[in-house]
Design an enzyme around this catalytic site. Structure first.
Site, PDB file in Angstrom:
ATOM      1  CB  CYS A  86      -0.940   0.008   1.202  1.00 13.44           C
ATOM      2  SG  CYS A  86      -2.034  -1.424   1.257  1.00 13.44           S
TER       3      CYS A  86
ATOM      4  CB  CYS B 237      -0.407   0.626   7.183  1.00 19.02           C
ATOM      5  SG  CYS B 237      -2.041   0.399   6.508  1.00 19.02           S
TER       6      CYS B 237
END
Length: 463
Positions: free
Chosen positions: A138, A458
């Site tokens: 991500c 994250c």
């Protein structure tokens, strides 16, 4: 997880030293929404001796859409191309000025594995302009941005376009390994007899496809399971998660209606309508959200579709330059990019705790404290993951027993945190989210009059 340091640009003459600072801490999960200890604010320029000032000139994204909607018939490079064209239209930067293009993505389309190159060619860039693609879950577009920062800082480039793209509407589905092996062997067979012999060995179970999953290879666990376990470990209740998700959608709706999502550029989908806004913003009620069943850990989990980011299609692009180059071309930058940090943890139990570990590191590198930060933009993968990180960041016990620190870093105050919504509501096309975070931080600093901004997101893979 990564942290990026930026600072905002004020309305000062081009020859003046910019006073504003955006500390964009990118690529970390979020922190608890509690006020940090009151401390005097720093007035550092954060400039590094012998290193070029690197600035954000502009950043854009096509609308982030729920997968399976208007982008469903496209390919990833189509979305990335649209983001690049949107950036070119907004900035009028000549294509031949761009030295390098870097894109991030997670679920790669095998036909366009270097999606940066295909998108660049489609957007009209010269075939002499180098482009490559990175993947880091991500935080992929954050890695793209920091790669560009490194190129400029090293003197290799003056102008870099970074971005990210994801198309979850059409992810690759493979044949089983047995079937793939048979087909590859069949392709090498020379005689009809050899081919018939191989075909006769095919069994019905060979045709069972390997479906993709957003899961860790090392643990075979989805991020949803990790988020559920993290929420349980830090005693984050289902109600807390639903309330936080409702906050995200409510703030995103307010920002969308108020014209604050300035990074969104329209995209005329070939053969379809022109898409002008994100379609996943849906304020509901805690009561309605409470009716949904657990999505991962059944029947007692607390992570649901309502308090998780949804599968999203989208792309983003950001124009980075050395300050000298930007000013010479007549651009007024939106922010300085000052520093960044990547950290890595155990992919089983601390997969989504990147923000907790990265935040103190990047603050210490910059000589700042949480009290110095005016704008926080954290990636919201799951409400439970966000709130667990916030509790961890605000815990002396966790800092001392797991981080080797004497005391906690503290948690961001709610009034400064994701005030225009986040990934839970705006959407999370994995590879494209990081650029959204950074440009949103820059826009918020200008709008809200802040000095430093901290961006965090994250990542899986233990990052």
């Amino acid at each position: 997880m990564t942290s990026i340091l930026t600072h905002a640009v004020r309305n000062l003459p081009a020859s003046s030293a910019w006073a504003a600072r955006v500390f964009a801490r990118s690529l970390s999960c979020s922190s608890q929404l509690q006020a940090a200890a009151v401390q005097p604010k720093s007035k550092k320029t954060l400039a590094k001796s012998g290193v070029k000032n690197i600035v954000v000139v502009e950043g854009v994204r096509i609308p982030f859409l729920q997968s399976g909607t208007s982008y469903a018939d496209l390919m990833p490079h189509d979305l990335a191309r649209a983001a690049l064209q949107g950036l070119l239209n907004r900035t009028s930067v000549p294509r031949d000025v761009v030295d390098y293009i870097v894109y991030g993505t997670v679920i790669q389309e095998v036909k366009t594995s270097n999606v940066a190159r295909e998108a660049a060619l489609g957007a009209g860039f010269s075939d002499k302009t180098p482009a490559h693609t990175v993947t880091m879950a991500c935080i992929s577009s954050n890695q793209a941005m920091t790669t560009g920062v490194g190129m400029i800082a090293a003197g290799q480039c003056d102008v870099v376009v970074a971005g990210g793209v994801e198309l979850m509407s059409d992810v690759p589905i493979r044949h089983s390994r047995k079937m793939r092996k048979t087909m590859l062997t069949l392709n090498r067979a020379k005689t009809l007899g050899q081919k018939l012999s191989l075909i006769s060995k095919i069994r019905p179970d060979y045709f069972a496809p390997e479906l993709p999953a957003v899961a860790e290879f090392s643990t075979s666990e989805t991020m949803g399971h990790s988020a559920d376990r993290l929420a349980a470990a830090f005693a984050v209740s289902r109600l807390e998660q639903d309330e936080y998700a409702l906050r995200s959608h409510t703030l995103a709706k307010k920002a969308q209606d108020g014209g604050l999502l300035l990074d969104v550029v329209p995209f005329k989908v070939p053969g379809r309508e022109t898409v002008t806004k994100d379609n996943g913003i849906r304020p509901s009620s805690v009561e309605q959200m409470g009716k949904l069943k657990p999505a991962f850990v059944k029947p007692y989990g607390t992570v649901t579709a309502a308090n998780s980011s949804f599968l999203t299609d989208g792309a983003s692009a950001i124009l980075l330059m050395s300050e000298e180059k930007a000013l010479a071309m007549g651009y007024k930058p939106k922010a300085y990019l000052r520093d960044f940090v990547y950290v890595s943890q155990d992919p089983k139990d601390q997969l989504l705790l990147g923000p907790t570990y990265a935040t103190p590191k990047v603050l210490e590198k910059a000589g700042l404290t949480m009290a110095d930060i005016d704008v926080f933009e954290f990636h919201e993968a799951f409400a439970g993951q966000i709130l667990a990180n916030l509790k961890a960041m605000d815990s002396d016990w966790f800092a001392q027993n797991y981080m080797g620190r004497k005391s906690k870093v503290g948690a961001p105050p709610l009034e400064k945190f994701n005030n225009w919504g986040g990934s839970l509501s705006l959407g999370h096309p994995f590879g494209a989210t990081g650029c959204r975070l950074v440009i949103t931080a820059a826009h918020r600093l200008k709008k809200e009059g802040g000095q430093y901004g901290l961006v965090a997101a994250c990542a899986a893979g233990g990052q």
